[in-house]
Design an enzyme around this catalytic site. Structure first.
Site, PDB file in Angstrom:
ATOM      1  N   GLY A 174      71.435 -38.020  82.487  1.00 46.93           N
ATOM      2  CA  GLY A 174      70.375 -36.775  82.847  1.00 46.93           C
ATOM      3  C   GLY A 174      69.111 -36.955  82.325  1.00 46.93           C
ATOM      4  O   GLY A 174      68.285 -35.795  82.132  1.00 46.93           O
ATOM      5  N   THR A 230      66.198 -38.282  82.743  1.00 49.04           N
ATOM      6  CA  THR A 230      65.006 -38.112  83.699  1.00 49.04           C
ATOM      7  C   THR A 230      64.731 -36.641  84.073  1.00 49.04           C
ATOM      8  O   THR A 230      63.925 -36.400  84.162  1.00 49.04           O
ATOM      9  CB  THR A 230      65.273 -39.177  84.991  1.00 49.04           C
ATOM     10  OG1 THR A 230      65.455 -40.344  84.634  1.00 49.04           O
ATOM     11  CG2 THR A 230      63.681 -39.148  85.793  1.00 49.04           C
ATOM     12  N   HIS A 246      66.785 -43.825  74.714  1.00 47.86           N
ATOM     13  CA  HIS A 246      68.317 -43.871  74.714  1.00 47.86           C
ATOM     14  C   HIS A 246      68.757 -44.406  73.239  1.00 47.86           C
ATOM     15  O   HIS A 246      70.032 -44.678  73.148  1.00 47.86           O
ATOM     16  CB  HIS A 246      68.748 -45.110  75.518  1.00 47.86           C
ATOM     17  CG  HIS A 246      68.323 -44.831  77.219  1.00 47.86           C
ATOM     18  ND1 HIS A 246      68.298 -43.621  77.893  1.00 47.86           N
ATOM     19  CD2 HIS A 246      68.009 -45.674  77.921  1.00 47.86           C
ATOM     20  CE1 HIS A 246      67.932 -43.767  79.054  1.00 47.86           C
ATOM     21  NE2 HIS A 246      67.471 -44.956  79.240  1.00 47.86           N
TER      22      HIS A 246
HETATM   23  P1  A3P Z   1      73.772 -40.002  89.755  1.00 49.96           P
HETATM   24  O1  A3P Z   1      73.477 -41.274  89.783  1.00 49.96           O
HETATM   25  O2  A3P Z   1      75.201 -39.502  89.319  1.00 49.96           O
HETATM   26  O3  A3P Z   1      73.297 -39.356  90.860  1.00 49.96           O
HETATM   27  P2  A3P Z   1      68.982 -40.613  83.670  1.00 49.96           P
HETATM   28  O4  A3P Z   1      67.958 -40.177  84.174  1.00 49.96           O
HETATM   29  O5  A3P Z   1      69.666 -40.329  82.294  1.00 49.96           O
HETATM   30  O6  A3P Z   1      69.322 -42.282  83.848  1.00 49.96           O
HETATM   31  O7  A3P Z   1      70.264 -40.134  84.604  1.00 49.96           O
HETATM   32  C1  A3P Z   1      70.201 -40.516  85.851  1.00 49.96           C
HETATM   33  C2  A3P Z   1      71.307 -39.330  86.513  1.00 49.96           C
HETATM   34  O8  A3P Z   1      70.860 -38.004  86.661  1.00 49.96           O
HETATM   35  C3  A3P Z   1      71.488 -39.727  88.115  1.00 49.96           C
HETATM   36  O9  A3P Z   1      73.067 -39.310  88.227  1.00 49.96           O
HETATM   37  C4  A3P Z   1      70.771 -38.725  88.692  1.00 49.96           C
HETATM   38  O10 A3P Z   1      70.826 -38.356  90.148  1.00 49.96           O
HETATM   39  C5  A3P Z   1      70.848 -37.477  87.962  1.00 49.96           C
HETATM   40  N1  A3P Z   1      69.728 -36.528  87.938  1.00 49.96           N
HETATM   41  C6  A3P Z   1      68.385 -36.788  87.874  1.00 49.96           C
HETATM   42  N2  A3P Z   1      67.672 -35.546  88.216  1.00 49.96           N
HETATM   43  C7  A3P Z   1      68.664 -34.705  88.518  1.00 49.96           C
HETATM   44  C8  A3P Z   1      68.624 -33.500  88.919  1.00 49.96           C
HETATM   45  N3  A3P Z   1      67.545 -32.465  89.217  1.00 49.96           N
HETATM   46  N4  A3P Z   1      69.836 -32.666  89.196  1.00 49.96           N
HETATM   47  C9  A3P Z   1      71.020 -33.411  88.955  1.00 49.96           C
HETATM   48  N5  A3P Z   1      71.243 -34.547  88.690  1.00 49.96           N
HETATM   49  C10 A3P Z   1      69.968 -35.323  88.542  1.00 49.96           C
END
Ligand code: A3P
Length: 298
Positions: free
Chosen positions: A60, A62, A114
């Site tokens: 999460g 991003t 990370h």
């Molecule tokens: P999923 O692949 O399960 O959908 P990171 O940015 O740390 O790599 O994490 C990516 C994950 O965070 C992805 O999960 C993405 O869809 C989810 N994500 C990003 N923005 C989000 C939001 N506004 N609400 C819920 N999940 C979110």
């Protein structure tokens, strides 16, 4: 921790990237100078108003980048790629080339990384101690999301083996940025430090409004009710997914899928066998017992 041979073949089927060990942490070689990233970390001067968003990939980060950027920008939205607004610290190889040099960027610097706790740059004194927002997510959902990312989206790394093997590597701490358990516990130990905010993906999903309030307070940027509500709406999964320009990733077949995939809690159930679930329980979740850290799974 002593440095290992900096470049090694990663076990498994990462397609495009070898592994560099940076202070003992597995990182994709494509992101880092061969050994220069260690030096980059050691020399990096934190500032009191720096903010690092931290988490193992697919936890999460991003989402937190977007929330934090909007808090700093009064609830504004932007289609500018998120990596330009909140720079990815670990892509040090590109800093100063295709990415602005983070070391000379004006304050306040918002950054995403990370890195585990032991490798993150830290201020030498209170005057240079910066803030860290850590986000943790239940490892069963992380591994599914990570596998989907590496097999479908990641242009620089890329994984072509089966999910079962990826999950095995993840359990053994052999995916990039290392062991989920060590990463999460390393940061959890510092959850009470005044400059660390430890969050959980599942809590953001459950009640984004209260979590955004907590984040804004931690950053010393209290929000009016109107701006708070705007940020909560704009940072919902559906709203962020509409802003695909901000989060696109070039895929291996050059299509541009949205980086946001499903954004759910509990999606792991569609991918896990009972045996794999039991392995995650014994290798990860039972080891959290006594730490006070719990995750919602449904
Ligand atoms: P999923 O692949 O399960 O959908 P990171 O940015 O740390 O790599 O994490 C990516 C994950 O965070 C992805 O999960 C993405 O869809 C989810 N994500 C990003 N923005 C989000 C939001 N506004 N609400 C819920 N999940 C979110």
């Amino acid at each position: 921790m002593a440095s290992q041979d900096p470049i090694q073949e990663v076990e498994g089927d990462y397609r495009n990237s070898k592994t560099s060990f940076v202070k003992g942490v597995r990182m994709p070689s494509v992101y880092v100078y061969k050994t220069g990233f260690e030096e980059f970390i050691d020399k990096f001067q934190t500032r009191i108003d720096d903010v690092f968003i931290v988490g193992i990939p697919r936890s999460g980060t991003t989402w937190l980048q977007e929330i934090t950027w909007q808090i700093y920008n009064g609830g504004k939205t932007s289609s500018e790629p998120i990596g330009h607004r909140v720079q990815f610290f670990d892509e040090a190889k590109y800093l100063g080339t295709t990415q602005p040099d983070i070391t000379t960027q004006p304050s306040p610097r918002l950054m995403k990384t990370h890195q585990p706790y032991h490798t993150i740059p830290k201020g030498a004194s209170d005057a240079t101690a910066c803030k860290y927002i850590y986000v943790a997510r239940n490892p069963k959902d992380v591994v599914v999301s990570y596998y989907k990312f590496e097999s479908k989206m990641a242009p620089l790394t890329g994984y072509s083996g089966p999910f079962e093997f990826f999950a095995k590597m993840f359990l053994e701490g052999k995916t990039f940025w290392g062991s989920w358990l060590e990463h999460v516990l390393g940061w959890w130990e510092h959850r009470d430090d005044s400059n660390v905010l430890f969050l959980k993906y599942e809590d953001l999903k459950e009640d984004l409004l209260s979590q955004v309030t907590i984040i804004a307070d931690f950053l010393g940027k209290p929000l009016s009710e109107q701006v708070l509500k705007r940020i909560v709406k704009q940072c919902s999964f559906d709203e962020m997914a509409k802003n695909s320009e901000a989060y696109w990733m070039m895929t291996q077949d050059n299509k541009l899928p949205n980086f946001l995939r499903k954004g759910q809690v509990g999606g792991w159930k569609e991918h896990f066998t009972p045996e794999l679930s039991a392995k995650f329980e014994s290798e990860f979740l039972s080891k959290l017992e006594g730490s006070g850290l719990h995750f919602a799974f449904e």
